[in-house]
Design an enzyme around this catalytic site. Structure first.
Site, PDB file in Angstrom:
ATOM      1  N   SER A 208      31.754 -27.450  18.077  1.00 45.95           N
ATOM      2  CA  SER A 208      31.668 -28.915  18.192  1.00 45.95           C
ATOM      3  C   SER A 208      33.035 -29.483  18.585  1.00 45.95           C
ATOM      4  O   SER A 208      34.044 -28.768  18.581  1.00 45.95           O
ATOM      5  CB  SER A 208      31.257 -29.519  16.839  1.00 45.95           C
ATOM      6  OG  SER A 208      32.323 -29.344  15.915  1.00 45.95           O
TER       7      SER A 208
ATOM      8  N   ASP B 231      28.778 -27.679  21.517  1.00 47.67           N
ATOM      9  CA  ASP B 231      27.795 -28.472  20.775  1.00 47.67           C
ATOM     10  C   ASP B 231      28.128 -29.964  20.918  1.00 47.67           C
ATOM     11  O   ASP B 231      29.279 -30.368  20.697  1.00 47.67           O
ATOM     12  CB  ASP B 231      27.878 -28.046  19.298  1.00 47.67           C
ATOM     13  CG  ASP B 231      26.719 -28.555  18.467  1.00 47.67           C
ATOM     14  OD1 ASP B 231      25.639 -28.819  19.029  1.00 47.67           O
ATOM     15  OD2 ASP B 231      26.900 -28.659  17.232  1.00 47.67           O
TER      16      ASP B 231
ATOM     17  N   HIS C  18      18.037 -29.687  16.890  1.00 43.26           N
ATOM     18  CA  HIS C  18      19.276 -29.902  16.136  1.00 43.26           C
ATOM     19  C   HIS C  18      18.905 -30.255  14.698  1.00 43.26           C
ATOM     20  O   HIS C  18      17.753 -30.529  14.395  1.00 43.26           O
ATOM     21  CB  HIS C  18      20.067 -31.065  16.752  1.00 43.26           C
ATOM     22  CG  HIS C  18      20.790 -30.676  18.000  1.00 43.26           C
ATOM     23  ND1 HIS C  18      22.159 -30.632  18.076  1.00 43.26           N
ATOM     24  CD2 HIS C  18      20.328 -30.287  19.214  1.00 43.26           C
ATOM     25  CE1 HIS C  18      22.502 -30.236  19.293  1.00 43.26           C
ATOM     26  NE2 HIS C  18      21.421 -30.025  20.002  1.00 43.26           N
TER      27      HIS C  18
ATOM     28  N   ALA D 155      18.736 -28.673  11.830  1.00 40.59           N
ATOM     29  CA  ALA D 155      17.644 -27.854  11.290  1.00 40.59           C
ATOM     30  C   ALA D 155      18.015 -27.140   9.990  1.00 40.59           C
ATOM     31  O   ALA D 155      17.381 -26.158   9.625  1.00 40.59           O
ATOM     32  CB  ALA D 155      17.191 -26.849  12.347  1.00 40.59           C
TER      33      ALA D 155
ATOM     34  N   ASN E  93      19.509 -25.163  15.713  1.00 41.10           N
ATOM     35  CA  ASN E  93      20.907 -25.361  15.323  1.00 41.10           C
ATOM     36  C   ASN E  93      21.061 -25.450  13.806  1.00 41.10           C
ATOM     37  O   ASN E  93      20.407 -26.284  13.165  1.00 41.10           O
ATOM     38  CB  ASN E  93      21.421 -26.687  15.903  1.00 41.10           C
ATOM     39  CG  ASN E  93      21.666 -26.624  17.383  1.00 41.10           C
ATOM     40  OD1 ASN E  93      21.258 -25.673  18.047  1.00 41.10           O
ATOM     41  ND2 ASN E  93      22.346 -27.632  17.903  1.00 41.10           N
ATOM     42  N   ILE E  94      21.937 -24.621  13.284  1.00 42.65           N
ATOM     43  CA  ILE E  94      22.166 -24.605  11.834  1.00 42.65           C
ATOM     44  C   ILE E  94      23.664 -24.601  11.566  1.00 42.65           C
ATOM     45  O   ILE E  94      24.385 -23.706  12.025  1.00 42.65           O
ATOM     46  CB  ILE E  94      21.508 -23.359  11.194  1.00 42.65           C
ATOM     47  CG1 ILE E  94      19.981 -23.399  11.417  1.00 42.65           C
ATOM     48  CG2 ILE E  94      21.824 -23.286   9.698  1.00 42.65           C
ATOM     49  CD1 ILE E  94      19.269 -22.107  11.065  1.00 42.65           C
TER      50      ILE E  94
END
Ligand code: G3H
Ligand code: 13P
Ligand code: ZN
Length: 311
Positions: A50, A82, A213, A215, A256-257
């Site tokens: 990110s 991300d 996303h 999740a 996405n986790i």
């Protein structure tokens, strides 16, 4: 095997009714935990970075750490940006060796989202890199952008064909009831995904990879450990893993986790330091954090994503 794009992973995941885990990374221990778990499960994996991670770790460090991970295994690994906020951050990531980027202009008006996304796609495809974009808005926190529950919007299936055609993207993140962060729902609520929207999107875009996303499921046993050893995380629940399994069997190819891994990492550090108050060697508590995060990734791969033995 060098870093790969997600193209082949998604094609196989779509056909096989499973999803690839996209796990956020910020340091060496996290990269090792994820890659070791994926390697032992023989699962393809996506490591994602990110803007916050870039700021914290420096993207050059992260890229070299990921390259080290790639050298230690033969499973397919993609490195993904991300929530890229604009063209420049996507370009910097493409130039810096990422194999996949997300341009997240989902908060912008329709025409602007299309224009920015298209520009990123052109640059990325020229460099052999794939692009994810988003339609709809998730509640929660994404970097510095906070989307209140009231502002969250489900993706409209009526928009997906035009958006994918006009932009040329390779995968699409949609909003069907997931949200970012560790505080998604109050205990007692019964969160359900809008599987009907996902099915309709799947009908409109046959064979096209969809991304979820936000999740994380907020594992209660890990939160309990955090709170047992001096933490004060509020009581909250996340997306039920059974709902994510359903989505993975449909068009969802990337899940996405981040938050669940953070909680696992922190729970182990708190427990280690509480039980060993004399310890001051970071390898001792970071070693436990890495092991606990690895178990969480293994659990996701085997029980949620269904991607074990698909490498
Ligand atoms: O969706 C956001 C990810 O969880 C990354 O979080 O921006 O705090 O690194 P971050
Ligand atoms: P969570 O906060 O639910 O783990 O979502 C992570 C995510 O979507 C990263 O892009
Ligand atoms: Zn996200």
């Amino acid at each position: 095997m060098p870093l790969v794009t997600t193209t082949e992973m998604f094609k196989k995941a779509y056909a096989g009714g499973y999803a690839i885990g996209a796990f956020n990374v910020n340091n060496m221990e996290m990269i090792q935990a994820i890659v070791e778990a994926a390697n032992e499960c023989r699962s393809p994996v996506i490591l994602q970075v990110s803007a916050g991670a870039r700021k914290y770790a420096n993207p050059v460090y992260l890229r070299h750490l990921v390259e080290a991970a790639v050298e230690t295994t033969d499973i397919p690994i993609a490195m993904h940006l991300d929530h890229g906020a604009d063209f420049d951050i996507c370009k910097a990531s493409i130039d810096g060796g990422f194999t996949s980027v997300m341009i997240d202009a989902s908060s912008k008006p329709w025409e602007e989202n299309i224009a920015i996304t298209k520009k990123v796609v052109e640059y990325a495809h020229d460099h052999g890199v794939v692009v994810e974009a988003e339609l709809g808005r998730l509640a929660g926190i994404e970097d510095d952008v906070h989307v209140a529950n009231d502002d969250a919007m489900f993706t409209s299936p009526d928009e997906v064909e035009e958006f994918t055609q006009k932009t040329g993207i390779d995968s699409l993140a949609i909003a069907i009831g997931t949200s970012h962060g560790a505080y998604k729902f109050k205990p007692g609520q019964d969160p359900k995904l809008r599987i009907d929207i996902l099915e309709e999107v799947g009908r409109r875009l046959p064979g096209f990879p969809i991304v979820l996303h936000g999740a994380s499921s907020v594992p209660q046993e890990q939160v309990a450990v955090v709170n047992q050893y001096g933490g004060s995380m509020p009581n909250a629940i996340g997306i039920p893993e059974s709902e994510l399994r359903k989505a993975a069997k449909l068009a969802v190819c990337k899940i996405n986790i981040d938050s669940d891994l953070r909680v696992a990492f922190t729970a182990a550090i708190r427990k280690h330091l509480a039980e060993n108050p004399s310890h001051f060697d970071p390898r001792q508590y970071l070693g436990d954090a890495r092991a606990n995060m690895k178990e969480m990734v293994r659990h996701k791969i085997v029980n949620v994503l269904g991607s074990a033995n698909k490498a």
